[in-house]
Design a protein around this motif. Structure first.
Motif, PDB file in Angstrom:
ATOM      1  N   GLY A 167     102.163  73.915  73.037  1.00 53.59           N
ATOM      2  CA  GLY A 167     102.977  74.689  73.967  1.00 53.59           C
ATOM      3  C   GLY A 167     102.828  74.090  75.358  1.00 53.59           C
ATOM      4  O   GLY A 167     101.932  73.264  75.587  1.00 53.59           O
ATOM      5  N   ASN A 168     103.705  74.506  76.253  1.00 53.59           N
ATOM      6  CA  ASN A 168     103.659  73.985  77.618  1.00 53.59           C
ATOM      7  C   ASN A 168     102.304  74.247  78.277  1.00 53.59           C
ATOM      8  O   ASN A 168     101.549  75.117  77.838  1.00 53.59           O
ATOM      9  N   GLY A 169     102.057  73.537  79.353  1.00 52.32           N
ATOM     10  CA  GLY A 169     100.829  73.741  80.111  1.00 52.32           C
ATOM     11  C   GLY A 169     100.781  75.130  80.723  1.00 52.32           C
ATOM     12  O   GLY A 169     101.807  75.725  81.048  1.00 52.32           O
ATOM     13  N   ALA A 170      99.582  75.673  80.826  1.00 52.97           N
ATOM     14  CA  ALA A 170      99.303  76.941  81.516  1.00 52.97           C
ATOM     15  C   ALA A 170      99.738  78.197  80.768  1.00 52.97           C
ATOM     16  O   ALA A 170      99.706  79.292  81.331  1.00 52.97           O
ATOM     17  N   VAL A 171     100.133  78.057  79.497  1.00 55.75           N
ATOM     18  CA  VAL A 171     100.509  79.264  78.754  1.00 55.75           C
ATOM     19  C   VAL A 171      99.280  80.004  78.212  1.00 55.75           C
ATOM     20  O   VAL A 171      99.384  81.152  77.779  1.00 55.75           O
ATOM     21  N   GLY A 172      98.142  79.328  78.234  1.00 57.08           N
ATOM     22  CA  GLY A 172      96.902  79.982  77.805  1.00 57.08           C
ATOM     23  C   GLY A 172      96.278  79.420  76.535  1.00 57.08           C
ATOM     24  O   GLY A 172      95.453  80.077  75.897  1.00 57.08           O
ATOM     25  N   LYS A 173      96.622  78.189  76.171  1.00 62.04           N
ATOM     26  CA  LYS A 173      96.104  77.583  74.947  1.00 62.04           C
ATOM     27  C   LYS A 173      94.584  77.409  74.988  1.00 62.04           C
ATOM     28  O   LYS A 173      93.878  77.823  74.066  1.00 62.04           O
ATOM     29  N   SER A 174      94.094  76.783  76.033  1.00 61.72           N
ATOM     30  CA  SER A 174      92.643  76.567  76.139  1.00 61.72           C
ATOM     31  C   SER A 174      91.907  77.900  76.213  1.00 61.72           C
ATOM     32  O   SER A 174      90.858  78.079  75.585  1.00 61.72           O
ATOM     33  N   SER A 175      92.493  78.832  76.960  1.00 62.83           N
ATOM     34  CA  SER A 175      91.878  80.158  77.080  1.00 62.83           C
ATOM     35  C   SER A 175      91.804  80.848  75.725  1.00 62.83           C
ATOM     36  O   SER A 175      90.814  81.529  75.413  1.00 62.83           O
ATOM     37  N   MET A 176      92.853  80.679  74.913  1.00 62.03           N
ATOM     38  CA  MET A 176      92.893  81.309  73.591  1.00 62.03           C
ATOM     39  C   MET A 176      91.799  80.741  72.682  1.00 62.03           C
ATOM     40  O   MET A 176      91.110  81.482  71.980  1.00 62.03           O
ATOM     41  N   PHE A 228      86.548  84.782  78.531  1.00 56.11           N
ATOM     42  CA  PHE A 228      87.806  84.531  79.252  1.00 56.11           C
ATOM     43  C   PHE A 228      87.462  84.235  80.695  1.00 56.11           C
ATOM     44  O   PHE A 228      86.739  84.982  81.340  1.00 56.11           O
ATOM     45  N   THR A 229      87.963  83.111  81.201  1.00 55.11           N
ATOM     46  CA  THR A 229      87.743  82.783  82.604  1.00 55.11           C
ATOM     47  C   THR A 229      89.077  82.468  83.253  1.00 55.11           C
ATOM     48  O   THR A 229      90.022  82.053  82.582  1.00 55.11           O
ATOM     49  N   LYS A 230      89.153  82.660  84.543  1.00 54.56           N
ATOM     50  CA  LYS A 230      90.403  82.456  85.258  1.00 54.56           C
ATOM     51  C   LYS A 230      90.757  80.984  85.391  1.00 54.56           C
ATOM     52  O   LYS A 230      91.920  80.607  85.364  1.00 54.56           O
ATOM     53  N   ASN A 281     102.106  84.840  74.784  1.00 54.85           N
ATOM     54  CA  ASN A 281     100.851  85.232  75.432  1.00 54.85           C
ATOM     55  C   ASN A 281     101.093  85.875  76.809  1.00 54.85           C
ATOM     56  O   ASN A 281     102.189  85.834  77.337  1.00 54.85           O
ATOM     57  N   LYS A 282     100.044  86.457  77.329  1.00 56.58           N
ATOM     58  CA  LYS A 282     100.003  87.113  78.648  1.00 56.58           C
ATOM     59  C   LYS A 282     100.795  88.425  78.667  1.00 56.58           C
ATOM     60  O   LYS A 282     101.411  88.770  79.689  1.00 56.58           O
ATOM     61  N   ILE A 283     100.789  89.157  77.558  1.00 55.99           N
ATOM     62  CA  ILE A 283     101.539  90.415  77.543  1.00 55.99           C
ATOM     63  C   ILE A 283     100.936  91.464  78.477  1.00 55.99           C
ATOM     64  O   ILE A 283     101.573  92.476  78.764  1.00 55.99           O
ATOM     65  N   ASP A 284      99.736  91.209  78.983  1.00 51.87           N
ATOM     66  CA  ASP A 284      99.194  92.098  80.026  1.00 51.87           C
ATOM     67  C   ASP A 284     100.028  92.013  81.301  1.00 51.87           C
ATOM     68  O   ASP A 284      99.950  92.898  82.155  1.00 51.87           O
ATOM     69  N   LEU A 285     100.837  90.935  81.420  1.00 51.87           N
ATOM     70  CA  LEU A 285     101.695  90.765  82.596  1.00 51.87           C
ATOM     71  C   LEU A 285     103.138  91.185  82.308  1.00 51.87           C
ATOM     72  O   LEU A 285     104.078  90.706  82.948  1.00 51.87           O
ATOM     73  N   THR A 306     100.314  88.418  72.333  1.00 54.49           N
ATOM     74  CA  THR A 306      98.884  88.480  72.630  1.00 54.49           C
ATOM     75  C   THR A 306      98.599  88.583  74.126  1.00 54.49           C
ATOM     76  O   THR A 306      99.429  88.225  74.963  1.00 54.49           O
ATOM     77  N   SER A 307      97.412  89.084  74.395  1.00 52.86           N
ATOM     78  CA  SER A 307      96.827  88.905  75.720  1.00 52.86           C
ATOM     79  C   SER A 307      95.443  88.324  75.482  1.00 52.86           C
ATOM     80  O   SER A 307      94.562  89.004  74.966  1.00 52.86           O
ATOM     81  N   VAL A 308      95.304  87.065  75.834  1.00 55.50           N
ATOM     82  CA  VAL A 308      93.987  86.437  75.710  1.00 55.50           C
ATOM     83  C   VAL A 308      93.048  87.108  76.700  1.00 55.50           C
ATOM     84  O   VAL A 308      91.870  87.307  76.432  1.00 55.50           O
TER      85      VAL A 308
HETATM   86  P1  GDP Z   1      96.778  75.916  78.893  1.00 55.13           P
HETATM   87  O1  GDP Z   1      97.228  74.930  79.906  1.00 55.13           O
HETATM   88  O2  GDP Z   1      97.878  76.304  77.968  1.00 55.13           O
HETATM   89  O3  GDP Z   1      95.546  75.485  78.176  1.00 55.13           O
HETATM   90  O4  GDP Z   1      96.427  77.263  79.695  1.00 55.13           O
HETATM   91  P2  GDP Z   1      95.005  77.799  80.204  1.00 55.13           P
HETATM   92  O5  GDP Z   1      94.204  78.321  79.071  1.00 55.13           O
HETATM   93  O6  GDP Z   1      94.368  76.769  81.056  1.00 55.13           O
HETATM   94  O7  GDP Z   1      95.448  79.057  81.059  1.00 55.13           O
HETATM   95  C1  GDP Z   1      96.253  78.936  82.215  1.00 55.13           C
HETATM   96  C2  GDP Z   1      96.012  80.134  83.115  1.00 55.13           C
HETATM   97  O8  GDP Z   1      96.499  81.315  82.473  1.00 55.13           O
HETATM   98  C3  GDP Z   1      94.527  80.380  83.400  1.00 55.13           C
HETATM   99  O9  GDP Z   1      94.403  80.797  84.753  1.00 55.13           O
HETATM  100  C4  GDP Z   1      94.174  81.517  82.469  1.00 55.13           C
HETATM  101  O10 GDP Z   1      93.120  82.296  82.961  1.00 55.13           O
HETATM  102  C5  GDP Z   1      95.477  82.300  82.435  1.00 55.13           C
HETATM  103  N1  GDP Z   1      95.645  83.092  81.202  1.00 55.13           N
HETATM  104  C6  GDP Z   1      95.482  82.695  79.922  1.00 55.13           C
HETATM  105  N2  GDP Z   1      95.745  83.693  79.070  1.00 55.13           N
HETATM  106  C7  GDP Z   1      96.095  84.760  79.808  1.00 55.13           C
HETATM  107  C8  GDP Z   1      96.492  86.109  79.508  1.00 55.13           C
HETATM  108  O11 GDP Z   1      96.578  86.558  78.355  1.00 55.13           O
HETATM  109  N3  GDP Z   1      96.797  86.922  80.565  1.00 55.13           N
HETATM  110  C9  GDP Z   1      96.711  86.487  81.865  1.00 55.13           C
HETATM  111  N4  GDP Z   1      97.017  87.366  82.831  1.00 55.13           N
HETATM  112  N5  GDP Z   1      96.350  85.237  82.180  1.00 55.13           N
HETATM  113  C10 GDP Z   1      96.043  84.381  81.177  1.00 55.13           C
END
Ligand code: GDP
Ligand code: MG
Length: 168
Positions: free
Chosen positions: A12-21, A30-32, A117-121, A146-148
Motif C-alpha cells: 500500500g502507499n506510504g504512511a497508511v500504517g503498514k509498519s505500524s500494523m 503503537f508509536t507515532k 486503516n485509521k478508522i479512529d480518524l 482497522t485502527s492500528v
Molecule cells: P507506512 O508508511 O505505511 O509503514 O505507515 P506507518 O506505519 O509509518 O504510519 C504512518 C503514520 O500513521 C504514523 O505516524 C503512524 O503512527 C500513523 N498511524 C498508523 N496507523 C494508524 C491508525 O490506525 N490511526 C492513526 N490515527 N494513525 C495511525
C-alpha cells in the motif's frame, strides 16, 4: 509435526500504517513515529488455527513504496497479502487496485485482504463507506476496517489470512 509458516506481504502507499500494523501485531506496540529497524526483513507471530500452530512472518517494506522500488525479494514466496490504505488518504484508496495487480504479477493469486486503516480518524474521512464497500466487492476481497492505533480488528486480519491459507 511440521509447523506451518506463512510469508505475508503488506503493501500500500506510504504512511497508511503498514509498519505500524506489523509492529502492533507482532510486538503489541503503537508509536507515532515508527522507523523501520535497519536490517530486519520481517517480524513474526505464532498463532493457533484449528489446533494447528501457524507462524506468520510479516514482511515490511523499507518505506520506498512511493518510488516503486520494492524489490522482487520482498514478494518472493509470499503466500498471503494485506493491501492497505488509509481512510484519510484519498490517493492511497485509489492506489489499491495497482497494488493488488503488482502482487498478482509477482506471485500470482494468493490469500489477500483489503484493509482500510485509521478508522479512529473517521471524522476526517475522505473515502465514503459506500465507495469502500463498492471497491471491496468489485475486487472480490475480504474487507476489514482497522485502527492500528486503537488495536481494532488487527488480529482478525491476520487470523483470516492464516485460515484462508490453510483452507487452500
Ligand atoms: P507506512 O508508511 O505505511 O509503514 O505507515 P506507518 O506505519 O509509518 O504510519 C504512518 C503514520 O500513521 C504514523 O505516524 C503512524 O503512527 C500513523 N498511524 C498508523 N496507523 C494508524 C491508525 O490506525 N490511526 C492513526 N490515527 N494513525 C495511525
Ligand atoms: Mg513503513
Amino acid at each position: 509435526e511440521v509447523e506451518t509458516a506463512i510469508k505475508v506481504v503488506v503493501v500500500g502507499n506510504g504512511a497508511v500504517g503498514k509498519s505500524s500494523m506489523i509492529q502492533r501485531y507482532c510486538k503489541g506496540i503503537f508509536t507515532k513515529d515508527y522507523k523501520k529497524t535497519i536490517g530486519v526483513d520481517f517480524l513474526e507471530r505464532q498463532i493457533e488455527v484449528n489446533g494447528e500452530d501457524v507462524r506468520l512472518m510479516l514482511w515490511d517494506t523499507a518505506g520506498q513504496e512511493e518510488f516503486d522500488a520494492i524489490t522482487k525479494a520482498y514478494y518472493r514466496g509470499a503466500q498471503a497479502c494485506v493491501v492497505a490504505y488509509s481512510i484519510v488518504d484519498r490517493d492511497s484508496f485509489e492506489a489499491v487496485e495497482e497494488w493488488k495487480k503488482k502482487v498478482n504479477e509477482e506471485v500470482g493469486e494468493i490469500a489477500t485482504v483489503l484493509v482500510q486503516n485509521k478508522i479512529d480518524l473517521v471524522d476526517e474521512a475522505v473515502v465514503t463507506a459506500e465507495e469502500a464497500e463498492e471497491q471491496a466487492t468489485r475486487l472480490n476481497l475480504k474487507f476489514y476496517k482497522t485502527s492500528v492505533k486503537d488495536n481494532t480488528y488487527v488480529d482478525d486480519v491476520f487470523r483470516f489470512l492464516a485460515e484462508r491459507y490453510l483452507a487452500e
